[in-house]
Design a protein around this motif. Structure first.
Motif, PDB file in Angstrom:
ATOM      1  N   MET A   1      -0.718  34.431  -7.668  1.00  0.00           N
ATOM      2  CA  MET A   1       0.435  33.824  -7.829  1.00  0.00           C
ATOM      3  C   MET A   1       0.175  32.550  -7.127  1.00  0.00           C
ATOM      4  O   MET A   1      -0.051  32.564  -5.838  1.00  0.00           O
ATOM      5  N   GLY A   2       0.652  31.363  -7.775  1.00  0.00           N
ATOM      6  CA  GLY A   2       0.464  30.125  -7.330  1.00  0.00           C
ATOM      7  C   GLY A   2       1.978  29.652  -6.447  1.00  0.00           C
ATOM      8  O   GLY A   2       2.975  30.324  -6.523  1.00  0.00           O
ATOM      9  N   ASP A   3       1.735  28.595  -5.663  1.00  0.00           N
ATOM     10  CA  ASP A   3       3.098  28.032  -4.794  1.00  0.00           C
ATOM     11  C   ASP A   3       3.722  26.870  -5.639  1.00  0.00           C
ATOM     12  O   ASP A   3       3.039  25.781  -5.847  1.00  0.00           O
ATOM     13  N   ALA A   4       4.478  27.327  -6.200  1.00  0.00           N
ATOM     14  CA  ALA A   4       5.366  26.289  -7.227  1.00  0.00           C
ATOM     15  C   ALA A   4       5.683  24.939  -6.308  1.00  0.00           C
ATOM     16  O   ALA A   4       6.223  24.074  -6.883  1.00  0.00           O
ATOM     17  N   SER A   5       5.745  25.129  -5.151  1.00  0.00           N
ATOM     18  CA  SER A   5       6.351  23.793  -4.326  1.00  0.00           C
ATOM     19  C   SER A   5       5.107  22.685  -3.955  1.00  0.00           C
ATOM     20  O   SER A   5       5.473  21.722  -3.611  1.00  0.00           O
ATOM     21  N   GLU A   7       2.548  19.907  -4.828  1.00  0.00           N
ATOM     22  CA  GLU A   7       2.498  18.727  -5.593  1.00  0.00           C
ATOM     23  C   GLU A   7       1.010  19.034  -6.332  1.00  0.00           C
ATOM     24  O   GLU A   7       0.021  19.267  -5.886  1.00  0.00           O
ATOM     25  N   VAL A   8       1.365  18.763  -7.768  1.00  0.00           N
ATOM     26  CA  VAL A   8      -0.067  19.006  -8.701  1.00  0.00           C
ATOM     27  C   VAL A   8      -0.471  17.680  -9.114  1.00  0.00           C
ATOM     28  O   VAL A   8       0.271  16.915  -9.653  1.00  0.00           O
ATOM     29  N   SER A   9      -1.670  17.313  -8.723  1.00  0.00           N
ATOM     30  CA  SER A   9      -2.421  16.256  -9.200  1.00  0.00           C
ATOM     31  C   SER A   9      -2.706  16.237 -10.800  1.00  0.00           C
ATOM     32  O   SER A   9      -2.847  17.280 -11.385  1.00  0.00           O
ATOM     33  N   GLU A  10      -2.873  14.863 -11.342  1.00  0.00           N
ATOM     34  CA  GLU A  10      -3.433  14.830 -12.790  1.00  0.00           C
ATOM     35  C   GLU A  10      -4.645  15.761 -12.901  1.00  0.00           C
ATOM     36  O   GLU A  10      -4.656  16.373 -13.889  1.00  0.00           O
ATOM     37  N   GLU A  11      -5.545  15.513 -12.007  1.00  0.00           N
ATOM     38  CA  GLU A  11      -6.813  16.050 -12.088  1.00  0.00           C
ATOM     39  C   GLU A  11      -6.517  17.722 -12.404  1.00  0.00           C
ATOM     40  O   GLU A  11      -7.285  18.198 -13.103  1.00  0.00           O
ATOM     41  N   ASN A  12      -5.909  18.346 -11.561  1.00  0.00           N
ATOM     42  CA  ASN A  12      -5.684  19.615 -11.366  1.00  0.00           C
ATOM     43  C   ASN A  12      -4.880  20.105 -12.610  1.00  0.00           C
ATOM     44  O   ASN A  12      -5.010  21.084 -13.177  1.00  0.00           O
ATOM     45  N   LYS A  41      -6.835  31.172 -12.720  1.00  0.00           N
ATOM     46  CA  LYS A  41      -7.417  30.007 -12.221  1.00  0.00           C
ATOM     47  C   LYS A  41      -6.473  28.703 -12.751  1.00  0.00           C
ATOM     48  O   LYS A  41      -6.112  28.036 -11.840  1.00  0.00           O
ATOM     49  N   ALA A  42      -5.815  28.965 -13.853  1.00  0.00           N
ATOM     50  CA  ALA A  42      -5.047  27.766 -14.607  1.00  0.00           C
ATOM     51  C   ALA A  42      -3.620  27.723 -13.637  1.00  0.00           C
ATOM     52  O   ALA A  42      -3.205  26.816 -13.325  1.00  0.00           O
ATOM     53  N   ILE A  43      -3.214  28.973 -13.151  1.00  0.00           N
ATOM     54  CA  ILE A  43      -1.971  29.147 -12.555  1.00  0.00           C
ATOM     55  C   ILE A  43      -2.139  28.534 -10.911  1.00  0.00           C
ATOM     56  O   ILE A  43      -1.425  27.726 -10.610  1.00  0.00           O
ATOM     57  N   LEU A  44      -3.205  28.737 -10.502  1.00  0.00           N
ATOM     58  CA  LEU A  44      -3.537  28.103  -9.091  1.00  0.00           C
ATOM     59  C   LEU A  44      -3.674  26.737  -9.025  1.00  0.00           C
ATOM     60  O   LEU A  44      -3.332  26.185  -8.053  1.00  0.00           O
ATOM     61  N   LEU A  45      -4.271  26.275 -10.224  1.00  0.00           N
ATOM     62  CA  LEU A  45      -4.500  24.644 -10.350  1.00  0.00           C
ATOM     63  C   LEU A  45      -2.831  24.138 -10.527  1.00  0.00           C
ATOM     64  O   LEU A  45      -2.727  22.966 -10.092  1.00  0.00           O
ATOM     65  N   ASN A  46      -2.337  24.836 -11.370  1.00  0.00           N
ATOM     66  CA  ASN A  46      -0.867  24.266 -11.964  1.00  0.00           C
ATOM     67  C   ASN A  46       0.130  25.419 -11.674  1.00  0.00           C
ATOM     68  O   ASN A  46       0.646  25.809 -12.644  1.00  0.00           O
ATOM     69  N   PRO A  47       0.638  25.721 -10.487  1.00  0.00           N
ATOM     70  CA  PRO A  47       1.636  26.685 -10.192  1.00  0.00           C
ATOM     71  C   PRO A  47       2.920  26.337 -10.681  1.00  0.00           C
ATOM     72  O   PRO A  47       3.855  27.164 -10.457  1.00  0.00           O
ATOM     73  N   THR A  48       3.188  25.206 -11.451  1.00  0.00           N
ATOM     74  CA  THR A  48       4.637  24.767 -11.682  1.00  0.00           C
ATOM     75  C   THR A  48       4.666  24.761 -13.228  1.00  0.00           C
ATOM     76  O   THR A  48       5.655  24.652 -13.802  1.00  0.00           O
ATOM     77  N   SER A  49       3.804  25.566 -13.861  1.00  0.00           N
ATOM     78  CA  SER A  49       3.834  25.834 -15.460  1.00  0.00           C
ATOM     79  C   SER A  49       4.262  26.874 -15.631  1.00  0.00           C
ATOM     80  O   SER A  49       3.707  28.175 -15.578  1.00  0.00           O
ATOM     81  N   ALA A  50       5.375  26.977 -16.379  1.00  0.00           N
ATOM     82  CA  ALA A  50       5.993  28.321 -16.887  1.00  0.00           C
ATOM     83  C   ALA A  50       5.170  28.877 -18.013  1.00  0.00           C
ATOM     84  O   ALA A  50       5.047  30.187 -17.960  1.00  0.00           O
TER      85      ALA A  50
END
Length: 308
Positions: A1-5, A7-12, A41-50
């Motif tokens: 589970m990722g941390d939704a708080s 900041e997600v960079s464009e690269e991630n 892996k996708a969730i850890l890179l972008n944990p703000t994506s539902a």
């Protein structure tokens, strides 16, 4: 589970999309374990994506892991409350666990947001069971309410019976106390009649305790007599009175068995007059005109007049 708080960079964000593409390819090949790895892996890179959470939830459903699917679907809905994929995945997962009511709610919400045939198919299975559960719940609630109502009614009746018993007990006690105050002269009445007549009838042994000097002579008697008493008065009064008080051979049963006298003794006005006369026999004259008091005094005097 990722941390939704975070900041997600464009690269991630780009890297997350690439991982998702690999996951979709693995899903098409039925490689669900591999797909889970790519989606994690996708969730850890972008944990703000539902969508990432919703997609992984759908894979967990294919793997028959409903609890993991519910966890991911709930995470997707926390990020996006309007995620149709989140409601659909969680509804299907809940139906797998037999949570029919919750499953029906999720699937109806998913259908409103983005209807598809799979949702309709699952609902056909879920809704009948959900209705049975709801009916059972209503029946249980109804029975519980009836049981609670009966319990309340029993308690109300118990309190009412207790209050009635307390009232009856207090009433009997009051009646007993009142009977003792007004009924007869148990064991004599030391100190005289209730309410006290100075000199009274102490236990009534041997008559009136002497009224020194008796009734002093009342010259001229009691003119006109006492109504209901001794007509014509007592001419010349009772000279010298009755020294040493009343004789000791008086039959007091004549008083106790006379209903009129016993009733009169309960009258405060009569008792006050008797007390007045006992304190000062000369006061007899002022009560001769009272139609309630005069006959009683006359009758008592007749009782103590001795045998004819």
């Amino acid at each position: 589970m990722g941390d939704a708080s975070v900041e997600v960079s464009e690269e991630n964000r780009d890297a997350s999309q690439e991982a998702k593409m690999h996951a979709m390819e693995a899903i098409s090949q039925g490689k669900f374990e591999e797909a889970i790895e790519h989606l994690t892996k996708a969730i850890l890179l972008n944990p703000t994506s539902a969508i990432m959470y919703g997609t992984r939830a759908s894979v967990f459903i294919k793997m028959k892991k409903p609890n993991a699917a519910i966890r991911d679907a709930t995470a997707a809905l926390e990020i996006n409350p309007d995620s149709a994929k989140g409601y659909k995945s969680r509804g299907i997962a809940r139906s797998m666990l037999g949570q029919w009511g919750e499953a029906a709610k999720d699937l109806h919400l998913a259908s409103k947001l983005d209807y598809d045939e799979e949702i309709s198919s699952v609902l056909k299975k879920v809704e009948p069971n959900a209705h049975k559960i709801e009916e059972h719940r209503r029946k249980y609630d109804r029975l519980r309410k009836e049981r609670d109502d009966k319990k309340v009614e029993r308690e109300r009746l118990r309190r009412r019976a207790a209050a009635q018993a307390a009232y009856e007990k207090a009433k009997k006690k009051e009646q007993s106390s009142s009977s003792k105050r007004s009924g007869g002269f148990p064991g004599g009445m030391p100190g005289g009649f209730p309410g006290g007549m100075p000199g009274g009838f102490p236990g009534m042994p041997g008559g009136f305790p002497g009224m020194p000097g008796g009734f002093p002579g009342m010259p001229g008697g009691m003119p006109g007599g006492m109504p209901g008493g001794m007509p014509g008065g007592m001419p010349g009064g009772m000279p010298g009175g009755m020294p040493g008080g009343m004789p000791g051979n008086v039959d007091y049963s004549k008083i106790l068995n006379d209903p009129e006298l016993m009733a009169a003794f309960k009258d405060p006005e009569v008792m006050a007059a008797l007390q007045d006369v006992m304190k000062n026999p000369a006061n007899l004259a002022k009560h001769q005109a009272n139609p309630k008091v005069a006959p009683i005094i006359g009758k008592m005097m007749g009782k103590f007049a001795g045998p004819k």
